[in-house]
Enzyme design. Structure first.
Site, short mmCIF file in Angstrom:
data_model
loop_
_atom_site.label_atom_id
_atom_site.label_comp_id
_atom_site.label_asym_id
_atom_site.label_seq_id
_atom_site.Cartn_x
_atom_site.Cartn_y
_atom_site.Cartn_z
N HIS A 24 -30.70 44.35 -3.10
CA HIS A 24 -29.89 43.32 -3.77
C HIS A 24 -28.48 43.30 -3.21
O HIS A 24 -27.80 44.32 -3.25
CB HIS A 24 -29.77 43.62 -5.27
CG HIS A 24 -31.04 43.46 -6.02
ND1 HIS A 24 -31.46 42.25 -6.53
CD2 HIS A 24 -32.01 44.36 -6.33
CE1 HIS A 24 -32.63 42.41 -7.12
NE2 HIS A 24 -32.99 43.67 -7.02
N LYS A 32 -30.82 36.52 -0.97
CA LYS A 32 -31.80 37.17 -1.86
C LYS A 32 -32.97 37.74 -1.06
O LYS A 32 -33.92 36.99 -0.72
CB LYS A 32 -32.36 36.15 -2.87
CG LYS A 32 -31.32 35.40 -3.70
CD LYS A 32 -30.69 36.28 -4.74
CE LYS A 32 -29.70 35.51 -5.61
NZ LYS A 32 -28.80 36.40 -6.35
N HIS A 142 -25.25 36.64 12.75
CA HIS A 142 -23.77 36.67 12.79
C HIS A 142 -23.19 38.04 13.11
O HIS A 142 -22.00 38.12 13.44
CB HIS A 142 -23.18 36.22 11.45
CG HIS A 142 -23.52 34.81 11.07
ND1 HIS A 142 -23.26 33.73 11.89
CD2 HIS A 142 -24.09 34.29 9.95
CE1 HIS A 142 -23.67 32.62 11.30
NE2 HIS A 142 -24.19 32.93 10.11
N ASP A 177 -31.24 27.74 12.27
CA ASP A 177 -30.46 27.99 11.05
C ASP A 177 -29.33 26.95 11.01
O ASP A 177 -28.84 26.52 12.06
CB ASP A 177 -29.87 29.41 11.17
CG ASP A 177 -29.24 29.95 9.91
OD1 ASP A 177 -29.78 30.91 9.35
OD2 ASP A 177 -28.16 29.43 9.51
N HIS A 179 -26.36 27.40 10.31
CA HIS A 179 -25.12 28.01 10.80
C HIS A 179 -25.22 28.30 12.31
O HIS A 179 -26.32 28.51 12.83
CB HIS A 179 -24.84 29.30 10.03
CG HIS A 179 -24.63 29.09 8.55
ND1 HIS A 179 -25.64 29.28 7.63
CD2 HIS A 179 -23.54 28.69 7.86
CE1 HIS A 179 -25.17 29.01 6.41
NE2 HIS A 179 -23.91 28.65 6.52
N ASP A 266 -32.10 27.51 5.86
CA ASP A 266 -31.00 26.81 5.18
C ASP A 266 -30.73 25.45 5.81
O ASP A 266 -29.85 24.71 5.34
CB ASP A 266 -29.72 27.68 5.15
CG ASP A 266 -29.39 28.31 6.49
OD1 ASP A 266 -30.05 27.99 7.50
OD2 ASP A 266 -28.45 29.13 6.53
N ARG A 272 -29.32 25.75 -1.16
CA ARG A 272 -28.15 26.07 -1.99
C ARG A 272 -26.85 26.10 -1.18
O ARG A 272 -25.79 25.76 -1.68
CB ARG A 272 -28.39 27.42 -2.69
CG ARG A 272 -27.28 27.83 -3.63
CD ARG A 272 -27.63 29.12 -4.36
NE ARG A 272 -26.41 29.75 -4.85
CZ ARG A 272 -26.33 31.01 -5.27
NH1 ARG A 272 -27.41 31.78 -5.27
NH2 ARG A 272 -25.19 31.50 -5.68
O1 ZLV Z 1 -27.50 31.94 6.90
O2 ZLV Z 1 -20.09 33.94 -0.37
O3 ZLV Z 1 -17.57 30.76 4.26
C1 ZLV Z 1 -27.69 33.91 8.28
C2 ZLV Z 1 -26.78 32.81 7.71
O4 ZLV Z 1 -26.35 32.05 8.82
C3 ZLV Z 1 -17.65 31.97 4.31
N1 ZLV Z 1 -18.82 32.59 4.30
C4 ZLV Z 1 -16.48 32.89 4.40
C5 ZLV Z 1 -15.24 32.34 4.98
C6 ZLV Z 1 -14.55 32.74 3.71
N2 ZLV Z 1 -15.79 33.29 3.23
C7 ZLV Z 1 -16.15 32.94 1.90
C8 ZLV Z 1 -16.28 34.19 1.11
C9 ZLV Z 1 -17.24 34.02 -0.03
C10 ZLV Z 1 -18.10 35.22 -0.21
C11 ZLV Z 1 -19.38 34.99 -0.90
C12 ZLV Z 1 -20.70 33.03 -1.17
C13 ZLV Z 1 -20.91 33.31 -2.51
C14 ZLV Z 1 -21.50 32.36 -3.32
C15 ZLV Z 1 -21.89 31.17 -2.78
C16 ZLV Z 1 -21.68 30.90 -1.44
C17 ZLV Z 1 -21.10 31.83 -0.62
C18 ZLV Z 1 -20.91 31.52 0.79
N3 ZLV Z 1 -20.42 32.27 1.79
C19 ZLV Z 1 -21.27 30.31 1.37
N4 ZLV Z 1 -20.99 30.35 2.68
C20 ZLV Z 1 -20.48 31.54 2.92
C21 ZLV Z 1 -20.08 31.94 4.28
C22 ZLV Z 1 -21.11 32.84 4.94
C23 ZLV Z 1 -22.38 32.13 5.29
C24 ZLV Z 1 -23.36 33.09 5.94
C25 ZLV Z 1 -24.62 32.40 6.43
C26 ZLV Z 1 -25.61 33.43 6.93
C27 ZLV Z 1 -28.28 34.85 7.30
ZN ZN Z 2 -27.45 30.13 7.84
CA CA Z 3 -28.18 27.41 14.23
#
Ligand code: ZLV
Ligand code: ZN
Ligand code: CA
Length: 378
Positions: A24, A32, A142, A177, A179, A266, A272
């Site tokens: 978790h 998740k 990442h 993905d 991202h 995603d 989401r």
């Molecule tokens: O799917 O995060 O935007 C591979 C993958 O590509 C950000 N992070 C950074 C820049 C400032 N932070 C935000 C910090 C928030 C921390 C918690 C969330 C919590 C709840 C809902 C949404 C988020 C979130 N975080 C949404 N987008 C982010 C990104 C990181 C995305 C990673 C994608 C990973 C597994």
């Molecule tokens: Zn992603």
């Molecule tokens: Ca991509």
């Protein structure tokens, strides 16, 4: 020894750890691992396990992980726990651990499981005992050499590609993905043995902020990184058109000896965190298109935050990879409640976000991306 001549049935190796779904990231965190348990249950309920060789992955060793990552960073991941993390608060920002990449119970074990599975899956291809290897728990694109990023701590993809490079002269990495696949791009930015191609949302602001069309690699790697930046709401038709025309041209000019496909879910509609409009059929069509080149193929997971759709998507893609059609009606299984109210494999996911990619934008993008390929050697 590599099998020859049999075109109808690929040997598919499937890696799943029984415990990987029990980790978790934290109550409000969107990542998740339970989606992996859900996926595995759907795969089994469709009897797809009978069409593959199933393996319990080995945990990656620290030595294997340190073939890419810095020793001090791995030492930190190994030692830090939710109980002792206050003693490490000084290095949290150095290693980018915090909100996106929290310290959780068993974090390093989780990393060893998904990374070990990717390395083992790659090894099935290098030793010729499988044509296609699947690890839905991998694809954490990442992670950097000395830092965590975007829910990723250890970059299993880089480790898997290292294994492939021991046997194959050229490896193609493809990332669907939503991202940008920044960690993998960065790791191979200066080499012409690995070509990286990522399709993603890009506006300079959307995480991780990189992946503009002008990031093309440098030194020996110049023109061996390719980026396809997209806007909100892209639909099936435009995405498939772009994906097929770009990937056909990439494969014909780069002539890879093996392919790694990161299948982050995603990019589906109704995700989401995502903002595309793809159906599960369209996402799967990209997987089918790559499979049909009949090159050794390593298939990995990645993002995906509406977990019922992640399980549907990766189950459908497993069915494509084993060449076995499955019914749109989900078979009964102990997690069937997740899939209400429709209980279908292919729910309607499109139309939630306005498509900001005009025909003109898509056509232009295709031309600009294909321009870069004229510079490849060979
Ligand atoms: O799917 O995060 O935007 C591979 C993958 O590509 C950000 N992070 C950074 C820049 C400032 N932070 C935000 C910090 C928030 C921390 C918690 C969330 C919590 C709840 C809902 C949404 C988020 C979130 N975080 C949404 N987008 C982010 C990104 C990181 C995305 C990673 C994608 C990973 C597994
Ligand atoms: Zn992603
Ligand atoms: Ca991509």
């Amino acid at each position: 020894s590599r099998r020859i001549g049999n075109h109808s049935s690929d040997i598919v190796a499937y890696f799943h750890d029984e415990g990987v779904g029990n980790y978790h990231y934290g109550e409000r965190h969107p990542m998740k691992p339970h989606r992996l348990t859900l996926t595995n249950h759907l795969v089994i309920s469709y009897d797809l396990h009978k069409k593959m060789e199933i393996f319990q992955p080995r945990r990656a060793t620290e030595e294997e992980i340190m073939s890419f990552h810095a020793a001090d960073y791995i030492d930190f991941l190994k030692r830090v726990t939710p109980e002792n993390m206050n003693n490490f608060s000084k290095v949290f920002s150095r290693y980018n651990v915090g909100d996106d990449c929290p310290v959780f119970d068993g974090m390093f074990d989780f990393c060893k499981i998904y990374s070990g599975a990717t390395i083992d899956a790659a090894r099935k291809l290098t030793n010729g005992s499988a044509d296609i290897s699947i690890n839905w728990s991998g694809g954490l694109h990442h992670a950097k050499r000395v830092e965590a990023s975007g829910f990723c701590y250890v970059n299993d993809i880089v480790l898997g590609i290292f294994e492939l490079l021991t046997h194959f002269p050229r490896v193609l990495y493809v990332d669907i993905d939503i991202h940008h696949g920044d960690g993998v791009q960065e790791a191979f930015y200066t080499t012409d043995r690995v070509m990286t191609v990522s399709f993603h949302k890009y506006n300079g602001d959307f995480f991780p902020g990189t992946g503009d069309i002008d990031e093309i690699g440098s030194g020996f790697g110049k023109h061996y990184s390719l980026n396809v930046p997209l806007k909100d709401g892209i639909d099936d038709e435009s995405y498939i058109y772009l994906f097929k025309s770009v990937m056909e041209a990439v494969i014909n000019s780069f002539r890879p000896s093996a392919i790694v496909l990161q299948c982050g879910a995603d990019s589906l509609g109704c995700d989401r965190l995502g903002c595309f409009n793809l159906s599960i059929k369209a996402h799967g069509e990209c997987v089918r298109f790559i499979k049909d080149f009949k090159l050794p193929l390593l298939v990995l997971g990645g993002g995906g935050y509406t977990i019922r759709n992640v399980a549907r998507c990766w189950t459908y893609e497993t069915s494509i990879l084993v060449d076995h059609e499955v019914s749109n009606d989900l078979p009964y299984n102990e997690y069937i409640d997740f899939f209400q109210p429709d209980y279908k494999l292919h729910p309607h996911l499109s139309g939630k976000v306005e498509n900001m990619n005009t025909m003109q934008y898509i056509r232009n993008l295709r031309i600009k991306v294909l321009e870069h390929l004229r510079f490849l050697n060979g």
